[in-house]
Design a protein around this motif. Structure first.
Motif, short mmCIF file in Angstrom:
data_model
loop_
_atom_site.label_atom_id
_atom_site.label_comp_id
_atom_site.label_asym_id
_atom_site.label_seq_id
_atom_site.Cartn_x
_atom_site.Cartn_y
_atom_site.Cartn_z
N ILE B 25 0.87 -1.17 0.00
CA ILE B 25 0.00 0.00 0.00
C ILE B 25 0.90 1.22 0.00
O ILE B 25 1.62 1.48 0.97
CB ILE B 25 -0.90 0.01 1.26
CG1 ILE B 25 -1.80 -1.23 1.30
CG2 ILE B 25 -1.72 1.30 1.34
CD1 ILE B 25 -2.94 -1.24 0.32
N GLY B 26 0.89 1.95 -1.09
CA GLY B 26 1.82 3.07 -1.20
C GLY B 26 1.31 4.34 -0.55
O GLY B 26 2.07 5.14 -0.01
N ARG B 27 0.00 4.51 -0.58
CA ARG B 27 -0.59 5.79 -0.18
C ARG B 27 -1.86 5.57 0.62
O ARG B 27 -2.49 4.53 0.51
CB ARG B 27 -0.95 6.61 -1.43
CG ARG B 27 0.24 6.93 -2.32
CD ARG B 27 1.06 8.03 -1.73
NE ARG B 27 2.31 8.19 -2.44
CZ ARG B 27 3.21 9.12 -2.14
NH1 ARG B 27 2.98 9.96 -1.17
NH2 ARG B 27 4.33 9.21 -2.79
N ALA B 28 -2.26 6.60 1.37
CA ALA B 28 -3.51 6.50 2.12
C ALA B 28 -4.29 7.81 1.98
O ALA B 28 -3.72 8.87 1.71
CB ALA B 28 -3.23 6.22 3.58
N TYR B 29 -5.59 7.69 2.15
CA TYR B 29 -6.44 8.87 2.12
C TYR B 29 -7.49 8.69 3.20
O TYR B 29 -8.00 7.59 3.39
CB TYR B 29 -7.10 9.02 0.74
CG TYR B 29 -7.83 10.32 0.59
CD1 TYR B 29 -7.13 11.50 0.40
CD2 TYR B 29 -9.21 10.38 0.69
CE1 TYR B 29 -7.79 12.71 0.30
CE2 TYR B 29 -9.88 11.59 0.59
CZ TYR B 29 -9.16 12.75 0.39
OH TYR B 29 -9.81 13.95 0.30
N CYS B 30 -7.80 9.77 3.91
CA CYS B 30 -8.73 9.66 5.02
C CYS B 30 -9.86 10.65 4.85
O CYS B 30 -9.61 11.84 4.62
CB CYS B 30 -7.92 9.90 6.29
SG CYS B 30 -8.72 10.83 7.54
N ALA B 31 -11.11 10.18 4.88
CA ALA B 31 -12.26 11.08 4.72
C ALA B 31 -13.55 10.37 5.11
O ALA B 31 -13.64 9.14 5.08
CB ALA B 31 -12.38 11.53 3.27
N ASP B 32 -14.54 11.18 5.47
CA ASP B 32 -15.89 10.68 5.67
C ASP B 32 -16.81 11.15 4.55
O ASP B 32 -17.99 10.84 4.54
CB ASP B 32 -16.45 11.13 7.02
CG ASP B 32 -15.86 10.32 8.17
OD1 ASP B 32 -15.22 9.29 7.91
OD2 ASP B 32 -16.05 10.72 9.33
N LEU B 33 -16.27 11.92 3.63
CA LEU B 33 -17.06 12.39 2.49
C LEU B 33 -16.66 11.60 1.26
O LEU B 33 -15.52 11.70 0.80
CB LEU B 33 -16.82 13.89 2.26
CG LEU B 33 -17.42 14.81 3.32
CD1 LEU B 33 -16.96 16.24 3.09
CD2 LEU B 33 -18.94 14.73 3.29
N MET B 34 -17.59 10.81 0.74
CA MET B 34 -17.23 9.92 -0.36
C MET B 34 -16.87 10.67 -1.64
O MET B 34 -16.02 10.24 -2.40
CB MET B 34 -18.35 8.90 -0.61
CG MET B 34 -18.50 7.92 0.54
SD MET B 34 -16.94 7.05 0.94
CE MET B 34 -16.60 7.63 2.59
N SER B 35 -17.52 11.82 -1.88
CA SER B 35 -17.15 12.60 -3.07
C SER B 35 -15.72 13.12 -2.97
O SER B 35 -15.05 13.28 -3.99
CB SER B 35 -18.12 13.76 -3.28
OG SER B 35 -19.36 13.28 -3.74
#
Ligand SMILES: Nc1ncnc2c1ncn2[C@@H]1O[C@H](COP(=O)(O)OP(=O)(O)O)[C@@H](O)[C@H]1O
Ligand SMILES: [Mg+2]
Lengths: 145, 118
Positions: B25-35
């Protein structure tokens, strides 16, 4: 598979259990044709945002796709409230989504801008009180983008 | 960083059985907004979220996200887990907060796709 291909998926408003399944199926069809992953991703994201809008805002609708060697075209036609001001709806962050939609992770006003970002061409037609048609095209030719 | 590493760092529990724990896994993204996920995440990355509905898995599928970590012990329902299993998207749950989840992974070298010049 290299010839022309088309099909349709039917969408029901507020059917959140199945929301996204049309876009998921479309993704599978594009994968079978061996279309490059980055193009499939753009088409799938645009289709998913447009599908969610039908589920969230409209009563019912359909997603029609046509794939040729040159392009992917997706048309989402719905029976619903329509969009009074398309220019406003296209603005990032503009949303009329109710709170329960926000709690699901949608309604941040990024859907239509996301479609525009991923498509080579986007056309929206809407009649208030009747419904909305969102059509987008993604080019499959190297010079397309 | 592999999925195995991530699971260890977060003390996470795997909710799905299939999937290769050695994938990188090279990268991560964190959000509660799917758009936001659809707009800003990159392919083959990890999604960290506090939302557990079916649309999170759909979002991961269309955005080519490799795996999902649910924070603060939030668990999706069985249908959502089954869908992720069918689509080969490994799901994990950690007791850590969103802040601590991101913090620990960052500390160990995981980054988002955005520039890390600051
Ligand atoms: N199919 C549709 N029918 C009616 N209104 C729509 C439709 N699609 C979008 N809209 C309107 O446009 C706004 C912006 O849409 P979008 O950019 O997808 O953001 P969001 O769905 O997060 O609100 C919506 O809040 C809604 O008012
Ligand atoms: Mg939307």
């Amino acid at each position: 598979m290299t010839g022309d291909e088309d099909g349709v998926f039917f969408l029901t408003g507020k059917d959140f259990a199945n929301a996204g399944s049309a876009s998921s199926n479309l993704k599978g069809i594009l994968e079978k044709r061996g279309i490059p992953a980055e193009i499939i991703r753009r088409a799938s994201i645009a289709a998913f945002e447009a599908e969610m809008n039908v589920i969230i805002y409209a009563v019912a609708g359909m997603m029609h796709y046509t794939i040729t060697p040159e392009r992917i075209k997706v048309v989402l036609q719905d029976m619903g409230p329509g969009i009074p001001d398309i220019g406003l709806a296209m603005q990032e962050g503009y949303s009329t989504a109710p709170d329960y939609i926000r709690e699901m992770g949608f309604g941040s006003g990024m859907g239509l801008p996301n479609i525009k970002r991923n498509a080579d061409k986007l056309t929206i037609n809407s009649v208030v009180g009747e419904g909305t048609t969102v059509e987008f095209v993604i080019s499959l030719e190297r010079s397309g983008r | 960083m592999t999925l195995d590493d991530i699971k260890g760092i977060l003390g996470a529990l795997a909710l799905t059985g299939r999937g290769d724990m050695k994938i990188d896994i090279g990268r991560a993204y964190c959000a509660d907004l799917m758009s936001d996920v659809l707009a800003f995440s990159i392919t083959n990355s990890l999604l960290i979220t506090g939302l557990t509905n079916a649309q999170v898995v759909r979002t991961a599928e269309v955005a080519d996200i490799k795996a999902i970590v649910f924070v603060q012990n939030k668990r999706p329902d069985i249908q959502t887990i089954a869908m992720a299993e069918a689509k080969n998207i490994p799901l994990f749950v950690t007791e850590l907060s969103m802040f601590d989840t991101c913090g620990r992974l960052y500390e160990r070298g995981l980054r988002s796709q955005m520039g890390q010049t600051v």
